[in-house]
Design a protein around this motif. Sequence first.
Motif, short mmCIF file in Angstrom:
data_model
loop_
_atom_site.label_atom_id
_atom_site.label_comp_id
_atom_site.label_asym_id
_atom_site.label_seq_id
_atom_site.Cartn_x
_atom_site.Cartn_y
_atom_site.Cartn_z
N ALA A 165 -59.61 -3.00 17.72
CA ALA A 165 -59.39 -2.69 16.01
C ALA A 165 -58.11 -3.80 15.10
CB ALA A 165 -59.93 -1.56 15.70
N THR A 166 -58.39 -4.37 14.15
CA THR A 166 -57.76 -4.70 13.43
C THR A 166 -57.02 -3.85 12.94
OG1 THR A 166 -58.87 -5.15 11.36
CG2 THR A 166 -58.32 -7.01 13.31
N ASP A 167 -55.60 -3.34 12.48
CA ASP A 167 -54.91 -2.39 11.63
C ASP A 167 -55.90 -2.42 10.16
OD1 ASP A 167 -52.65 -2.56 13.42
OD2 ASP A 167 -51.23 -3.39 12.47
N LYS A 191 -55.51 5.42 17.94
CA LYS A 191 -55.06 4.87 19.83
C LYS A 191 -55.82 3.88 20.11
CE LYS A 191 -51.86 3.65 21.90
NZ LYS A 191 -50.46 3.75 21.56
N MET A 204 -59.36 3.07 18.92
CA MET A 204 -59.07 1.66 18.45
C MET A 204 -58.40 0.91 17.87
SD MET A 204 -59.77 3.36 14.79
CE MET A 204 -62.14 4.27 13.66
N GLN A 205 -56.98 1.42 18.63
CA GLN A 205 -55.87 -0.19 18.89
C GLN A 205 -56.33 -0.21 20.68
OE1 GLN A 205 -52.61 2.02 17.57
NE2 GLN A 205 -51.96 1.20 16.17
N LEU A 206 -56.63 -0.31 20.65
CA LEU A 206 -56.49 -0.91 22.52
C LEU A 206 -57.61 -1.38 22.68
CD1 LEU A 206 -55.56 2.33 24.48
CD2 LEU A 206 -54.89 0.18 23.90
N ARG A 246 -48.50 -9.78 15.58
CA ARG A 246 -49.50 -8.41 15.29
C ARG A 246 -50.84 -9.29 15.37
NH1 ARG A 246 -47.77 -3.07 14.61
NH2 ARG A 246 -49.58 -1.66 13.87
N PRO A 293 -55.08 -7.26 18.34
CA PRO A 293 -56.59 -7.59 18.26
C PRO A 293 -57.18 -8.11 19.06
CG PRO A 293 -55.59 -6.44 15.64
CD PRO A 293 -54.28 -7.09 16.84
N ILE A 302 -58.98 -0.63 29.66
CA ILE A 302 -57.26 -0.76 29.47
C ILE A 302 -58.35 1.49 29.65
CG2 ILE A 302 -55.39 0.46 28.41
CD1 ILE A 302 -54.97 -1.94 26.98
N PHE A 355 -69.04 4.03 20.00
CA PHE A 355 -67.66 4.95 18.65
C PHE A 355 -67.16 2.95 19.18
CE2 PHE A 355 -62.85 5.55 18.10
CZ PHE A 355 -63.82 5.77 16.79
N VAL A 400 -66.24 0.41 16.67
CA VAL A 400 -65.13 -0.42 16.34
C VAL A 400 -65.12 -2.03 16.27
CG1 VAL A 400 -62.38 -0.45 17.18
CG2 VAL A 400 -63.72 1.91 16.89
N ILE A 401 -64.98 -2.76 17.64
CA ILE A 401 -65.01 -4.06 17.83
C ILE A 401 -66.59 -5.01 16.04
CG2 ILE A 401 -63.78 -3.99 19.59
CD1 ILE A 401 -67.35 -5.10 21.50
N VAL A 432 -46.63 3.25 16.50
CA VAL A 432 -47.83 2.78 17.87
C VAL A 432 -47.48 1.94 18.26
CG1 VAL A 432 -48.86 5.43 17.51
CG2 VAL A 432 -50.27 3.54 16.51
N ARG A 487 -56.56 -7.51 22.42
CA ARG A 487 -56.81 -6.27 23.38
C ARG A 487 -58.73 -6.30 23.67
NH1 ARG A 487 -53.20 -2.53 20.54
NH2 ARG A 487 -51.61 -3.02 21.50
N ARG A 488 -59.28 -7.72 22.36
CA ARG A 488 -60.48 -7.70 23.15
C ARG A 488 -60.92 -9.12 24.38
NH1 ARG A 488 -63.78 -7.74 17.53
NH2 ARG A 488 -61.81 -6.14 16.09
N PHE A 536 -59.26 -2.69 9.45
CA PHE A 536 -60.36 -2.05 10.64
C PHE A 536 -60.16 -0.51 10.63
CE2 PHE A 536 -63.17 0.00 13.06
CZ PHE A 536 -64.57 -0.21 12.76
N LEU A 572 -48.90 3.57 12.04
CA LEU A 572 -49.21 1.82 12.49
C LEU A 572 -47.82 1.74 12.65
CD1 LEU A 572 -53.23 0.76 10.38
CD2 LEU A 572 -52.60 1.56 12.96
N ARG A 573 -46.91 1.17 12.07
CA ARG A 573 -45.89 0.62 12.75
C ARG A 573 -45.49 1.56 13.88
NH1 ARG A 573 -45.50 0.01 7.96
NH2 ARG A 573 -43.86 2.43 7.20
#
Lengths: 239, 284
Positions: free
Chosen positions: B206-208, B199, B201-203, A82, A86, A94, A113, A117-118, B284, A89-90, B210, B281-282
């Motif tokens: 971003a880490t969980d 969403k 952030m995840q895409l 898991r 991230p 998408i 934003f 975030v990154i 999505v 995805r970097r 963060f 988070l679990r």
Amino acid sequence: MGTTASPRGPGIVRFTKVALEYPRRGTALTDVSFEVAKGEFVFLTGHSGAGKSTILKLVAMQERPTHGDVRVTGYSSTTAKRRDIPKLRRKLGIVFQDFRLLEDRSVEQNIAFALEVIGTPPGAIAPKVARLLTQVGLASKGTSQLHELSGGEQQRVAIARALVNDPLVLVADEPTGNLDAKATSGIFQLLRDINAAGTAVLMATHDLSLIHRSGLRFLALDRGHLVYDGDDASRLATA
Amino acid sequence: MRLALREAMLGFRRAPLLSVLGIVTIAFSLFSVGVFALVALNVRDAIRAIEDRVEIRAYLTAGTEDDQVAIAVSDLESQPGVAKATYVSPDQALERAKKEFVAFGDEFEDAVLPGSIELRLKEGFRDPQAVDKVATLLKAYPFIDDVRYGREWIEKIYRLRSVAAAVGGGLGVVFALAAVIIIGATIRMEVLARAREIKIMQLVGATDGFIRSPFLIEGCLKGLAGGVLALLLAYVAQVIVSGALGYADVRFFAPWQALLGVVAGAVIGVLGSLMSVGRHLRQV
């Protein structure tokens, strides 16, 4: 159908005998294998429910296959933890049909934003936002609010946001689905430009004429099966 | 960190009413915990005041030499748990009796009462087992005739204390859990309101951790604010109860205890947030 090795180089996305079954909704994909090379542009097409979006979700590892393996930029769905997602995805960008922008923020803020975030250093954010907006043709719209923009412009903002990571692969799920012909053509050209700069693009679309005109490779899906992989546009009607 | 703080503050600005409601709910939950803690503290103080009177008295046989007693007193004082050992001679016992019962003076002139050793025990050594142990030790001296220490009374105090601690602790845990759930629910609403940001952030990768951070900060701030408010409410309640009872000794929390309460609020806030964001988070 076996894995199709791309003539353009090593695969940056590789599906090997991938199946995805949902406990309640049933089978979404069955035995799908294909490969996308670095810098390649590939369409995904098929009717609603054929499995286009599922493939894109598997690429972004929003889903994991129940059988087979998905390998994207070196990360395997079989072994990735898991905490690796991230990192994967970097390396991706998408884009969605419905843009998924933050309505209460300006164009610049939407992109900034994502950069924040990154972990982009604060001083580097404004120049990068400006560069990305120029790249997508919205240099003069930075301070605009989203409701002031057309659908095509909003999709350009979403594409700019998808480029914050300088992705190796851009995944676009029906990016022109909500747009008129002119905006569709503009967005498609933008994606072609991004692809020409070296980013592989995997684009799901219903728009057969777009595939036809481009002469590019497409993967045709039907009820979770990959029924065609090639660039023979004459197969579009039968695929 | 800057982004996390800004997003946390955005949560407050975007839904001020919800935030205030969350803080007030947290405050009331913590206030309930605080009231139980105050009651428990005051009960404990009362019991301790009674415990301070726990005393063992060992009566000496007639004719016991002063030297023997002195050695025993010094020996006893070196025992762990013994705060003070005092020799009460037959004369001193008579003096004391005369003061307490006036009639005594007329009837008796000589030392008719036995000498004794009075023992006070240190705090933490007043439970029935510890008292029994000291009593056994005393009985081992050949010149000790009898040992008195109100065994039943000590056992009752300890039973009361255990029950008070269990009830107070149990209710405290229940209210603290309720506070965690309430904070979790208020943060959950915030999480749902910001599902799109999460969403995105995840895409973009971003880490969980963060993604969690603004919500944890928000939960922490709400918990802190709720803790401070609860402390104020508890103080007002203490003043009112003291006034109503006309009993000035109803004590409030010591500064470190008050601080601990506020910190507990923050911890509860963070736990509630962790629960809500983790669940989201679990999914999505």
